[in-house]
Write an enzyme that holds these catalytic residues in place. Sequence first.
Site, short mmCIF file in Angstrom:
data_model
loop_
_atom_site.label_atom_id
_atom_site.label_comp_id
_atom_site.label_asym_id
_atom_site.label_seq_id
_atom_site.Cartn_x
_atom_site.Cartn_y
_atom_site.Cartn_z
CG ASN A 1 -0.40 -0.19 2.53
OD1 ASN A 1 0.58 -0.89 2.69
ND2 ASN A 1 -1.00 0.43 3.53
CD GLU A 5 -1.46 4.78 4.52
OE1 GLU A 5 -0.94 5.63 5.28
OE2 GLU A 5 -2.17 3.84 4.92
CD GLU A 49 -5.21 -6.07 -0.95
OE1 GLU A 49 -4.81 -4.88 -0.92
OE2 GLU A 49 -5.72 -6.64 0.02
CB CYS A 53 -8.79 -4.70 -3.12
SG CYS A 53 -7.66 -3.31 -2.92
N1 THU Z 1 -5.11 -1.61 2.81
C1 THU Z 1 -4.56 -2.41 1.86
O1 THU Z 1 -3.51 -2.10 1.27
N2 THU Z 1 -5.20 -3.57 1.56
C2 THU Z 1 -6.31 -4.02 2.20
O2 THU Z 1 -6.80 -5.09 1.86
C3 THU Z 1 -6.91 -3.24 3.28
C4 THU Z 1 -6.33 -1.90 3.51
C5 THU Z 1 -4.40 -0.37 3.17
C6 THU Z 1 -5.07 0.90 2.78
C7 THU Z 1 -4.46 1.87 3.77
O3 THU Z 1 -3.20 2.32 3.26
C8 THU Z 1 -4.20 1.02 5.01
O4 THU Z 1 -4.22 -0.32 4.56
C9 THU Z 1 -5.23 1.20 6.11
O5 THU Z 1 -6.50 1.09 5.61
#
Ligand code: THU
Length: 161
Positions: free
Chosen positions: A62, A64, A75, A115
């Site tokens: 992820n 941000e 994902e 996702c």
């Molecule tokens: N996040 C993911 O990367 N995948 C998931 O399946 C759930 C959430 C990330 C998004 C955000 O950067 C952090 O986790 C908290 O929500």
Amino acid sequence: MKESKFEFSYKVYNDISELAKEDATLLNKAKSVTKQAYAPYSNFFVGAVARLANGETVAGTNQENASYPVGICAERVLLGNAATLFPGVSIDTLAISYDSKDVPSDHPISPCGMCRQALLEYETRTAKPIRLILAGQKGKIYIVETVRFLLPFAFTQDELI
Ligand code: THU
């Protein structure tokens, strides 16, 4: 009137030692790639690693952003990487794990709604179910045989043709 039901089964493992060797290897990669996540706002570091039908592995984490909605999940980063590096190649198995500065990583997480939609499109466009391995850094592990199970009543490309 007829009542319909949607149900699915999934496997629950007590720990990584119960997994097949190649699944354990993939999950370990997902656990360690969480270190590449950029998540200074949530402190929740997600790692996704896929084994493709051609034997290659592709990762995503992820990423941000100070403008929160701009952030993207592990994902969908992975799907973009896979589609770009190996166009048309299906995903056999996808392992998803996480780490956090604030909460224990001791149980599986499953993909967010957005996702799930993106994963389903990938599954459909490559005509191959994506097997999911879901786990924290420790604790139980879930294996789900297809993304379809996670998104009943999905809106798909079938509606648009
Ligand atoms: N996040 C993911 O990367 N995948 C998931 O399946 C759930 C959430 C990330 C998004 C955000 O950067 C952090 O986790 C908290 O929500």
